[in-house]
Scaffold this active site. Structure first.
Site, PDB file in Angstrom:
ATOM      1  N   LEU A  47      10.488 -10.822   5.866  1.00  0.00           N
ATOM      2  CA  LEU A  47      11.904 -10.726   6.234  1.00  0.00           C
ATOM      3  C   LEU A  47      12.771 -11.702   5.444  1.00  0.00           C
ATOM      4  O   LEU A  47      13.615 -12.401   5.991  1.00  0.00           O
ATOM      5  CB  LEU A  47      12.077 -10.917   7.747  1.00  0.00           C
ATOM      6  N   ALA A  58      -3.113  -3.428  -2.590  1.00  0.00           N
ATOM      7  CA  ALA A  58      -4.509  -3.700  -2.259  1.00  0.00           C
ATOM      8  C   ALA A  58      -5.389  -2.609  -2.846  1.00  0.00           C
ATOM      9  O   ALA A  58      -5.335  -1.450  -2.419  1.00  0.00           O
ATOM     10  CB  ALA A  58      -4.684  -3.768  -0.745  1.00  0.00           C
ATOM     11  N   CYS A  87       0.833  -1.201   0.000  1.00  0.00           N
ATOM     12  CA  CYS A  87       0.000   0.000   0.000  1.00  0.00           C
ATOM     13  C   CYS A  87       0.868   1.252   0.000  1.00  0.00           C
ATOM     14  O   CYS A  87       1.824   1.357   0.768  1.00  0.00           O
ATOM     15  CB  CYS A  87      -0.932   0.002   1.207  1.00  0.00           C
ATOM     16  N   GLY A 118       8.730  -7.460  -0.073  1.00  0.00           N
ATOM     17  CA  GLY A 118       8.137  -6.156   0.144  1.00  0.00           C
ATOM     18  C   GLY A 118       9.194  -5.126   0.468  1.00  0.00           C
ATOM     19  O   GLY A 118       9.742  -4.463  -0.405  1.00  0.00           O
ATOM     20  N   ARG A 119       9.546  -5.016   1.745  1.00  0.00           N
ATOM     21  CA  ARG A 119      10.479  -3.978   2.177  1.00  0.00           C
ATOM     22  C   ARG A 119      11.832  -4.079   1.485  1.00  0.00           C
ATOM     23  O   ARG A 119      12.465  -3.053   1.195  1.00  0.00           O
ATOM     24  CB  ARG A 119      10.659  -4.039   3.703  1.00  0.00           C
ATOM     25  N   TYR A 176      -8.473  -7.967   7.089  1.00  0.00           N
ATOM     26  CA  TYR A 176      -9.450  -7.298   6.249  1.00  0.00           C
ATOM     27  C   TYR A 176     -10.684  -8.197   6.076  1.00  0.00           C
ATOM     28  O   TYR A 176     -10.782  -9.262   6.671  1.00  0.00           O
ATOM     29  CB  TYR A 176      -8.800  -6.856   4.942  1.00  0.00           C
ATOM     30  N   ARG A 214      -4.368 -14.421  -0.905  1.00  0.00           N
ATOM     31  CA  ARG A 214      -3.446 -14.131   0.197  1.00  0.00           C
ATOM     32  C   ARG A 214      -4.148 -14.436   1.506  1.00  0.00           C
ATOM     33  O   ARG A 214      -5.236 -13.943   1.789  1.00  0.00           O
ATOM     34  CB  ARG A 214      -2.978 -12.677   0.174  1.00  0.00           C
TER      35      ARG A 214
END
Length: 363
Positions: free
Chosen positions: A305, A61, A27, A327-328, A186, A234
């Site tokens: 991670l 999303a 997001c 992601g990160r 969600y 997911r």
């Protein structure tokens, strides 16, 4: 040059992924016009991940209805204007050789909240500031948020229709696949977990009943997009809370969802309740993905991670997961796949020609 499991192609239905390093939906909370239409930030953000060598880029999303947004700064995929804007971005992702996907989402009781940046406020946005009424499986609030309204039968049917329509918009925009968001607390996760679903009708109580909405969504989305495009789901594999949703439930429902038309399960965790202890560490969610893969005999991706080439290669080569979602690490280094190939001794033919002068010399 060496070969590596991480860079072996994978085919699902009519789509082939050039490698197993995939960009997870992240997001951005960047729709300042509050209309759900992606603009230049999303072209840059997602485009650089494709140029960096990812096999799949999944857009964040994106709400299937206005009231399904987490915040008013979310992207959407509920109308033609949004689909047209996404088409420009999808075209660029394809031009870089990556597969394009989008995550279809409804925030449920976690809707109408303040964006993660740009505001000092937290929690539910009041109606006086543009907020709206959130809905859920039951009128049980997420801690610190306003209470939602429990969906009635007509509302549930509307949710299924919204997901199907959004999937049609996504394929019309050129996306190769869609991912149904049933994780992170969600709406669909709220129905799955007994901690947030207190219903006594056919959508509550037993696991079969709590999974009914998700399975209806999978079936409707599969019908809407036809047989050639993959459908991902997911999951948060566990609530990390006694009496909550867990990895055995996830594996069972994944098997049911596969029978309904889903092709791969993107395994994350948490997000439905607060005050729990999460054993965060390198690859901490990989065992959850492996459990679902083994117990349900379905393809899975692992996330959480994963930060080095060697770690990612071990996850795929060992069979713990069929692919990894980053992601990160991709935010820090959008060219992680190109660097990983170099570190693993793999020669790639999809470096952007504009960047060839920076390619590491072959060993």
């Amino acid at each position: 040059m060496a070969t590596a499991a991480l860079f072996e192609p994978l085919t699902l239905r009519g789509v082939t992924f050039r490698n197993r390093i995939w960009a997870a939906p992240m997001c951005q909370y960047s729709i300042l016009a509050k209309d759900g239409v992606p603009r230049d930030w999303h072209l840059m953000h997602l485009g650089q991940l494709a140029a960096g060598g990812a096999g799949l880029v999944v857009a964040e999303a994106s709400a299937v209805s206005p009231e399904g947004r987490i915040t008013d700064a979310d992207t959407g995929i509920w109308n033609d204007d949004q689909a047209a804007a996404w088409a420009r971005i999808v075209d660029f992702i394809h031009s870089q050789g990556a597969v394009a996907g989008i995550q279809l989402a409804h925030a449920g009781r976690k809707a109408s909240t303040w964006p993660a940046w740009g505001h000092d406020e937290h929690g539910t946005v009041p109606a006086s500031a543009g907020g709206w009424q959130a809905v859920s499986a039951s009128a049980v609030p997420f801690p610190g948020y306003d209470p939602p309204v429990a969906l009635d039968a007509a509302g549930i049917r509307g949710i299924v229709d919204d997901f199907a329509a959004a999937a049609g918009h996504a394929i019309g925009a050129g996306f190769d696949l869609v991912e149904i968001h049933a994780a992170h607390g969600y709406l669909l996760h709220q129905f799955l977990s007994p901690l947030s679903n207190r219903r006594t009708d056919e959508y509550g109580g037993s696991l079969e009943n709590r999974a009914r909405l998700l399975l209806a969504v999978v079936t409707a989305v599969r019908t809407a997009i036809g047989p050639e495009h993959p459908v991902f789901v997911r999951f948060s594999a566990t609530d990390y809370a006694p009496g909550g949703w867990n990895e055995d439930d996830t594996a069972t429902v994944a098997g049911w969802a596969a029978a309904a038309g889903a092709d791969l399960f993107d395994i994350s965790s948490g997000g439905n309740v607060t005050g729990v202890s999460i054993p965060i560490g390198p690859g901490y969610q990989v065992p959850l993905a492996e459990h679902v893969k083994t117990a349900a005999d379905v393809p899975v991706s692992a996330v959480g991670l994963i930060t080095t080439a060697a770690q990612a290669e071990q996850i795929v080569a060992s069979g713990q997961a069929d692919a990894i979602m980053l992601g990160r690490e991709l935010l820090r280094d959008p060219h992680f796949p190109l660097r990983a190939a170099h570190e693993l001794g793999v020669s790639l033919d999809y470096w952007p020609p504009q960047y060839l002068r920076a390619r590491w010399p072959e060993a």
